[in-house]
Scaffold this motif. Sequence first.
Motif, PDB file in Angstrom:
ATOM      1  N   ILE A  62      47.941  33.817  33.208  1.00 56.25           N
ATOM      2  CA  ILE A  62      46.595  34.103  33.717  1.00 56.25           C
ATOM      3  C   ILE A  62      46.356  33.346  35.020  1.00 56.25           C
ATOM      4  O   ILE A  62      45.766  33.875  35.967  1.00 56.25           O
ATOM      5  N   SER A  63      46.827  32.106  35.091  1.00 51.71           N
ATOM      6  CA  SER A  63      46.719  31.340  36.329  1.00 51.71           C
ATOM      7  C   SER A  63      47.380  32.092  37.476  1.00 51.71           C
ATOM      8  O   SER A  63      46.810  32.233  38.565  1.00 51.71           O
ATOM      9  N   ASN A  64      48.577  32.595  37.246  1.00 46.51           N
ATOM     10  CA  ASN A  64      49.302  33.317  38.296  1.00 46.51           C
ATOM     11  C   ASN A  64      48.625  34.634  38.666  1.00 46.51           C
ATOM     12  O   ASN A  64      48.594  35.021  39.841  1.00 46.51           O
ATOM     13  N   GLN A  65      48.068  35.327  37.674  1.00 49.32           N
ATOM     14  CA  GLN A  65      47.438  36.617  37.946  1.00 49.32           C
ATOM     15  C   GLN A  65      46.149  36.489  38.747  1.00 49.32           C
ATOM     16  O   GLN A  65      45.671  37.478  39.310  1.00 49.32           O
ATOM     17  N   PHE A 150      39.194  38.120  32.578  1.00 50.30           N
ATOM     18  CA  PHE A 150      39.864  37.980  31.291  1.00 50.30           C
ATOM     19  C   PHE A 150      38.829  37.571  30.244  1.00 50.30           C
ATOM     20  O   PHE A 150      38.067  36.633  30.457  1.00 50.30           O
ATOM     21  N   PHE A 151      38.800  38.278  29.122  1.00 50.29           N
ATOM     22  CA  PHE A 151      37.849  37.920  28.075  1.00 50.29           C
ATOM     23  C   PHE A 151      38.571  37.415  26.828  1.00 50.29           C
ATOM     24  O   PHE A 151      37.939  37.003  25.857  1.00 50.29           O
ATOM     25  N   ASP A 152      39.908  37.402  26.860  1.00 54.69           N
ATOM     26  CA  ASP A 152      40.718  36.826  25.789  1.00 54.69           C
ATOM     27  C   ASP A 152      42.153  36.761  26.320  1.00 54.69           C
ATOM     28  O   ASP A 152      42.475  37.373  27.352  1.00 54.69           O
ATOM     29  N   ARG A 157      39.557  42.947  31.639  1.00 60.50           N
ATOM     30  CA  ARG A 157      38.595  44.008  31.949  1.00 60.50           C
ATOM     31  C   ARG A 157      39.053  44.794  33.173  1.00 60.50           C
ATOM     32  O   ARG A 157      39.629  44.247  34.110  1.00 60.50           O
ATOM     33  N   GLN A 158      38.767  46.067  33.177  1.00 58.39           N
ATOM     34  CA  GLN A 158      39.037  46.900  34.347  1.00 58.39           C
ATOM     35  C   GLN A 158      38.044  46.617  35.469  1.00 58.39           C
ATOM     36  O   GLN A 158      38.375  46.702  36.649  1.00 58.39           O
ATOM     37  N   ILE A 159      36.816  46.274  35.079  1.00 61.92           N
ATOM     38  CA  ILE A 159      35.759  45.987  36.064  1.00 61.92           C
ATOM     39  C   ILE A 159      35.232  44.587  35.815  1.00 61.92           C
ATOM     40  O   ILE A 159      34.783  44.271  34.711  1.00 61.92           O
ATOM     41  N   VAL A 160      35.282  43.744  36.833  1.00 65.18           N
ATOM     42  CA  VAL A 160      34.757  42.383  36.728  1.00 65.18           C
ATOM     43  C   VAL A 160      33.241  42.443  36.813  1.00 65.18           C
ATOM     44  O   VAL A 160      32.675  42.999  37.754  1.00 65.18           O
ATOM     45  N   ARG A 161      32.578  41.852  35.841  1.00 61.07           N
ATOM     46  CA  ARG A 161      31.112  41.921  35.792  1.00 61.07           C
ATOM     47  C   ARG A 161      30.451  40.658  36.321  1.00 61.07           C
ATOM     48  O   ARG A 161      29.310  40.696  36.788  1.00 61.07           O
ATOM     49  N   SER A 162      31.144  39.519  36.241  1.00 62.66           N
ATOM     50  CA  SER A 162      30.543  38.239  36.618  1.00 62.66           C
ATOM     51  C   SER A 162      31.501  37.462  37.517  1.00 62.66           C
ATOM     52  O   SER A 162      32.547  36.992  37.074  1.00 62.66           O
ATOM     53  N   HIS A 163      31.133  37.329  38.790  1.00 64.09           N
ATOM     54  CA  HIS A 163      31.973  36.632  39.775  1.00 64.09           C
ATOM     55  C   HIS A 163      31.519  35.172  39.851  1.00 64.09           C
ATOM     56  O   HIS A 163      30.941  34.724  40.848  1.00 64.09           O
ATOM     57  N   ILE A 178      22.321  27.495  40.279  1.00 61.78           N
ATOM     58  CA  ILE A 178      23.372  28.360  39.764  1.00 61.78           C
ATOM     59  C   ILE A 178      22.930  28.901  38.416  1.00 61.78           C
ATOM     60  O   ILE A 178      22.520  28.143  37.532  1.00 61.78           O
ATOM     61  N   ALA A 179      22.985  30.193  38.252  1.00 61.45           N
ATOM     62  CA  ALA A 179      22.471  30.837  37.046  1.00 61.45           C
ATOM     63  C   ALA A 179      23.122  30.287  35.784  1.00 61.45           C
ATOM     64  O   ALA A 179      22.451  30.013  34.788  1.00 61.45           O
ATOM     65  N   GLU A 180      24.441  30.121  35.822  1.00 63.42           N
ATOM     66  CA  GLU A 180      25.168  29.606  34.657  1.00 63.42           C
ATOM     67  C   GLU A 180      26.127  28.523  35.150  1.00 63.42           C
ATOM     68  O   GLU A 180      27.270  28.809  35.521  1.00 63.42           O
ATOM     69  N   PRO A 181      25.695  27.257  35.185  1.00 56.73           N
ATOM     70  CA  PRO A 181      26.505  26.198  35.794  1.00 56.73           C
ATOM     71  C   PRO A 181      27.741  25.800  35.012  1.00 56.73           C
ATOM     72  O   PRO A 181      28.591  25.088  35.536  1.00 56.73           O
ATOM     73  N   ARG A 182      27.864  26.248  33.772  1.00 56.26           N
ATOM     74  CA  ARG A 182      29.064  25.943  32.986  1.00 56.26           C
ATOM     75  C   ARG A 182      29.458  27.171  32.171  1.00 56.26           C
ATOM     76  O   ARG A 182      28.626  27.736  31.455  1.00 56.26           O
ATOM     77  N   THR A 183      30.710  27.582  32.313  1.00 56.92           N
ATOM     78  CA  THR A 183      31.204  28.734  31.583  1.00 56.92           C
ATOM     79  C   THR A 183      32.521  28.361  30.890  1.00 56.92           C
ATOM     80  O   THR A 183      33.138  27.341  31.209  1.00 56.92           O
ATOM     81  N   GLU A 184      32.954  29.207  29.977  1.00 58.24           N
ATOM     82  CA  GLU A 184      34.202  28.962  29.255  1.00 58.24           C
ATOM     83  C   GLU A 184      35.348  29.698  29.942  1.00 58.24           C
ATOM     84  O   GLU A 184      35.309  30.916  30.106  1.00 58.24           O
ATOM     85  N   ALA A 185      36.345  28.937  30.361  1.00 58.77           N
ATOM     86  CA  ALA A 185      37.505  29.543  31.011  1.00 58.77           C
ATOM     87  C   ALA A 185      38.464  30.100  29.970  1.00 58.77           C
ATOM     88  O   ALA A 185      38.593  29.567  28.866  1.00 58.77           O
ATOM     89  N   ILE A 186      39.147  31.179  30.327  1.00 58.98           N
ATOM     90  CA  ILE A 186      40.174  31.785  29.479  1.00 58.98           C
ATOM     91  C   ILE A 186      41.522  31.552  30.154  1.00 58.98           C
ATOM     92  O   ILE A 186      41.697  31.831  31.341  1.00 58.98           O
ATOM     93  N   GLY A 187      42.476  31.009  29.410  1.00 60.11           N
ATOM     94  CA  GLY A 187      43.786  30.753  29.998  1.00 60.11           C
ATOM     95  C   GLY A 187      44.646  29.923  29.079  1.00 60.11           C
ATOM     96  O   GLY A 187      44.623  30.100  27.857  1.00 60.11           O
TER      97      GLY A 187
END
Length: 211
Positions: A62-65, A150-152, A157-163, A178-187
Amino acid sequence: MIAPFTLASLLVAPLPITPDDPPGPDRLPPIELTGVDGEPIVLKAPEGGVLAVVFLWTPCPISNQYSPTLNAIAGQADATRVRFVGLYVDADLTDEEVADHAREYALEFPIGRRGAVGLARSLGLETVPSAIVVDDRGRIRYRGRIDDQFFDLGRRRQIVRSHDLKDAIAAVLAGEAIAEPRTEAIGCSLPDFGPDVENRVENPKDPANLP
């Protein structure tokens, strides 16, 4: 044609910080980095600007992608106001090996390696890739995923919804919350290479590092 990039290495000693700006999980003291060309890179936002740091790991798919996405974000940013840096957590590799990987994925922003995994751990990051956005006072304003592509593991996802990273940079530059200052990373889980691994990599012929 691959665009040039700068390989940076974390120095041991951070630059001085004032008593009013103590380091901690929500504040990043300015840290000096040096590229292979000897030019300094400061892990600090430009005045009135933003520092964006992305933590990467060579064996993580995922890091590479995310390489094209990161190149796009860095390339679209105003270089006078945004400092964009990638830090590889590969403490078990040499700078040259990380440089080869960065060339393979055509990364177009400054790259560091030494001390990256320790810095990521001190910031409470547990997943690679992860990103932070820091304002010019050293405050960490965003921490988490690059986007919701990536959601798992293995699911995209084909379309990114949140940049998230791109929007966090824009919000800080605009002086907005910032609307959401902390999010969960997938990787991939942040690796643990054990103590003194960088010394063993940098000095393999040292008698203390021989089996």
